[in-house]
Write an enzyme that holds these catalytic residues in place. Structure first.
Site, PDB file in Angstrom:
ATOM      1  CG  MET A  26      -1.762   1.259   1.375  1.00 24.57           C
ATOM      2  SD  MET A  26      -2.843   1.196   2.817  1.00 24.57           S
ATOM      3  CE  MET A  26      -1.698   1.653   4.111  1.00 24.57           C
ATOM      4  CG  ASN A  27       1.898   3.860  -3.101  1.00 24.75           C
ATOM      5  OD1 ASN A  27       1.667   2.795  -3.625  1.00 24.75           O
ATOM      6  ND2 ASN A  27       1.940   4.985  -3.780  1.00 24.75           N
ATOM      7  CG  ASP A  28       0.317   7.968  -2.902  1.00 25.83           C
ATOM      8  OD1 ASP A  28       1.347   7.569  -2.370  1.00 25.83           O
ATOM      9  OD2 ASP A  28       0.298   8.568  -3.990  1.00 25.83           O
ATOM     10  CD  GLN A  44      -1.928   4.677  -6.328  1.00 28.80           C
ATOM     11  OE1 GLN A  44      -1.017   4.562  -7.129  1.00 28.80           O
ATOM     12  NE2 GLN A  44      -3.207   4.646  -6.707  1.00 28.80           N
ATOM     13  CD1 TRP A  52       4.037   1.775  -5.959  1.00 33.26           C
ATOM     14  CD2 TRP A  52       5.003   1.126  -7.872  1.00 33.26           C
ATOM     15  NE1 TRP A  52       3.459   2.482  -6.987  1.00 33.26           N
ATOM     16  CE2 TRP A  52       4.045   2.102  -8.175  1.00 33.26           C
ATOM     17  CE3 TRP A  52       5.720   0.570  -8.921  1.00 33.26           C
ATOM     18  CZ2 TRP A  52       3.783   2.547  -9.461  1.00 33.26           C
ATOM     19  CZ3 TRP A  52       5.471   1.004 -10.220  1.00 33.26           C
ATOM     20  CH2 TRP A  52       4.511   1.985 -10.474  1.00 33.26           C
ATOM     21  CB  SER A  85      -2.553   9.122  -6.251  1.00 30.65           C
ATOM     22  OG  SER A  85      -1.887   8.164  -5.471  1.00 30.65           O
ATOM     23  NE  ARG A 156       3.117  11.006 -10.101  1.00 29.35           N
ATOM     24  CZ  ARG A 156       4.316  11.086 -10.650  1.00 29.35           C
ATOM     25  NH1 ARG A 156       4.451  11.140 -11.958  1.00 29.35           N
ATOM     26  NH2 ARG A 156       5.391  11.152  -9.887  1.00 29.35           N
ATOM     27  CD  GLU A 209       5.171  11.850  -6.405  1.00 28.36           C
ATOM     28  OE1 GLU A 209       5.405  11.028  -7.285  1.00 28.36           O
ATOM     29  OE2 GLU A 209       5.400  11.618  -5.208  1.00 28.36           O
ATOM     30  CD1 TRP A 296       7.433   8.381  -2.839  1.00 29.35           C
ATOM     31  CD2 TRP A 296       7.650   6.184  -3.163  1.00 29.35           C
ATOM     32  NE1 TRP A 296       6.210   7.894  -3.244  1.00 29.35           N
ATOM     33  CE2 TRP A 296       6.320   6.546  -3.451  1.00 29.35           C
ATOM     34  CE3 TRP A 296       8.013   4.839  -3.292  1.00 29.35           C
ATOM     35  CZ2 TRP A 296       5.350   5.627  -3.874  1.00 29.35           C
ATOM     36  CZ3 TRP A 296       7.053   3.915  -3.710  1.00 29.35           C
ATOM     37  CH2 TRP A 296       5.745   4.314  -3.992  1.00 29.35           C
TER      38      TRP A 296
HETATM   39  C1  FRU Z   1       3.064   9.401  -4.686  1.00 28.57           C
HETATM   40  C2  FRU Z   1       2.920   8.718  -6.028  1.00 28.57           C
HETATM   41  C3  FRU Z   1       1.890   9.442  -6.879  1.00 28.57           C
HETATM   42  C4  FRU Z   1       1.437   8.372  -7.832  1.00 28.57           C
HETATM   43  C5  FRU Z   1       1.470   7.148  -6.958  1.00 28.57           C
HETATM   44  C6  FRU Z   1       1.826   5.889  -7.677  1.00 28.57           C
HETATM   45  O1  FRU Z   1       3.513   8.594  -3.672  1.00 28.57           O
HETATM   46  O2  FRU Z   1       4.185   8.664  -6.675  1.00 28.57           O
HETATM   47  O3  FRU Z   1       2.378  10.598  -7.515  1.00 28.57           O
HETATM   48  O4  FRU Z   1       0.170   8.637  -8.350  1.00 28.57           O
HETATM   49  O5  FRU Z   1       2.418   7.397  -5.937  1.00 28.57           O
HETATM   50  O6  FRU Z   1       1.625   4.769  -6.869  1.00 28.57           O
END
Ligand code: FRU
Length: 502
Positions: A26-28, A44, A52, A85, A156, A209, A296
């Site tokens: 999981m991220n954002d 995410q 990822w 995202s 994005r 971002e 990151w």
């Molecule tokens: C931020 C990011 C966003 C992108 C997403 C991809 O952490 O890099 O800019 O949409 O993660 O997983």
């Protein structure tokens, strides 16, 4: 004890009260929206590995920001690419025409299409998905993309808001190292209005971002301001990914920064508070936000146990007038299990401590919520142990009338990247008042600290496997008046359902 040369390899326990994915990566946080009694949290998600990968939107709902129920992933990659995202809104009057006159949910996401094996060979475009059943199923819009690629790569993370004064929907987009504002009346057709960012705030080699934009009243009746939140993305400059914000005015087309262009305001002074997003459509104008607890620089290398990544505790945001200008103030959302009335530990009366003395509460090991207030004498040094007694979390010092907070983190897990970047050692200025107030959530793998009513936020992953300990305050130099200290242990719930210990 030092972790400096210690190899720390363990399977982390699930946090007791931080949101984690059911499995995988999981991220954002994405698509945060409140609709018909439910807070939606999308994120995410890559369910098939703990690194990822092809991005989905994972999905959970809650009625209280505390207990979350995992639902099926909402958006899956398709021929247009991964689902990066974005945000979601309630289309209450069906201005999109997608809902046959009924209210519905619209999610805005970036389709990320990889063109070749070369790392920078991709296109990004803005797309829509919609749901007529309270977010349980989603349909991708047949007219996607709603904004085609503009000719540059990093384009994005659409954040869509309603701007009442101009009666327009606004889409805020991260574009390289700037932010673009688009306008629409029907949520489907978008026109570029302006761009903000050149020469403003902090730029690194990473892209900007995950923007957010909202208006808040200034506490104590000073009108209102607009806040533009910007993630500064993956780079090896400074300390990796972090979150800055700008304060000013937004007229429906343009954002005007009221601070000096080179002024950098950080939403968090530590290392693990990224991709911050706030909930749309929350009643009473409350601005509730959540962040991904990672960076990151080492997100793919932190210890995992079948899942990797967690969210912060939900924060409630406010604006306050300070001597330096209007600034964000954060509070832990009051919904969030702060059972201080039931604290197992409470200092019975204030305590004067001198160099060499300490106060160590005897009970309550494990994740929980704590708060303390203390006053330092000139030249004093005070060490706080909040996660485990073998390792100090913070040192407070008062020199020449200026208070500072130092945070030192060590730890290695044998991964070259983690071992290179995870350690940090920094100090932040905390004003000229010798009295300081701290409150924190300590959990397996993280410590979230708010200082002086939330004017400073310090959020860090940790390698402590204990999650929290009875707080210990040790004076190494000078004197300290420990005025109050409380700690309430929070129960470790099951994966979908946790709550504060009664
Ligand atoms: C931020 C990011 C966003 C992108 C997403 C991809 O952490 O890099 O800019 O949409 O993660 O997983």
């Amino acid at each position: 004890m030092s972790f400096e040369n210690t190899l720390v390899q363990y399977a982390p326990e699930r946090p007791a009260f931080h949101f984690t994915p059911p499995k995988g990566w999981m991220n954002d946080p994405n698509g945060l929206v409140f609709f018909e009694g439910e807070y939606h949290l999308f994120y995410q998600y890559y369910p098939d590995a703990v690194v990822w990968g092809p991005m989905h939107w994972g999905h959970a709902v809650s009625t209280d920001l505390t207990n979350w129920i995992h639902l099926d992933a909402a958006l899956l990659p398709d021929e247009n690419g991964m689902c990066f995202s974005g945000s979601a809104i309630v289309d209450a009057s069906d201005c999109s025409g997608l809902f046959g006159g009924q209210p519905g949910l619209i999610a805005f996401y970036t389709a990320h299409r990889v063109l070749s094996d070369a790392p920078d060979d991709y296109v990004q475009e803005q797309c829509i998905a919609y749901s007529s059943d309270k977010g349980r199923s989603w349909q991708k819009y047949a007219g996607n993309p709603v904004i085609a690629p503009p000719g540059f790569r990093d384009f994005r993370d659409p954040k869509v808001i309603w701007h009442g004064p101009s009666q327009h929907w606004i889409m805020v987009l991260a574009c390289g190292q700037s932010i673009r504002f688009y306008r629409s009346v029907n949520l489907l057709d978008w026109t570029l209005a302006s761009e903000f960012g050149a020469g403003q705030g902090r730029h690194t080699t990473g892209p900007w971002e995950c923007p957010d934009l909202f208006e808040l009243p200034v506490e104590a009746g000073e009108g209102s301001r607009w806040v533009l939140v910007v993630g500064v993305g993956a780079s090896e400059d400074d300390w990796g990914s972090f979150t800055q914000y700008f304060v000013g005015d937004f007229d429906g087309g343009h954002f005007h920064n009221e601070n000096a262009a080179d002024k950098v305001l950080l939403m968090d002074e530590s290392r693990d508070f990224y991709a911050v997003q706030s909930w749309s459509d929350v009643a009473d104008g409350r601005r509730l936000a959540i962040a991904w607890l990672s960076n990151w620089l080492y997100a793919n290398q932190i210890p995992e146990n079948g899942w990797r990544g967690s969210m912060s505790v939900v924060r409630e945001l406010a604006l306050v007038a300070t001597d330096d200008g209007v600034r964000l103030r954060q509070d832990f959302a009051p919904e969030f299990g702060r059972q201080v009335a039931e604290a197992q530990i409470r200092l019975p009366a204030s305590l004067a401590l001198s160099a060499g003395q300490d106060y160590r509460a005897e009970y309550a090991k494990g994740p929980g919520y704590g708060r303390t207030s203390l006053t330092l004498s000139p030249g004093a040094r005070v060490t706080l142990y909040l996660q485990q007694h073998a390792w100090p979390d913070l040192e407070l010092s008062l020199d020449a009338g200026a208070l500072s907070i130092s945070h030192r983190r060590e730890g290695k897990n044998g991964d070259e990247r983690f071992d290179r970047y995870f350690a940090h050692d920094f100090s932040v200025a905390a004003g000229n008042d010798p009295r300081i107030e701290l409150e924190w959530f300590s959990d397996h793998g993280s410590l979230e600290m708010l200082v002086n009513g939330g004017l400073i936020s310090l959020t860090s992953l940790s390698i402590s496997s204990q999650g929290g300990c009875a707080p210990m305050v040790a004076v190494t130099q000078g004197q300290c008046l420990l005025e109050s200290l409380e700690y309430a242990r929070l129960a470790i719930g099951d994966l979908d359902n946790w709550r504060a210990l009664a």
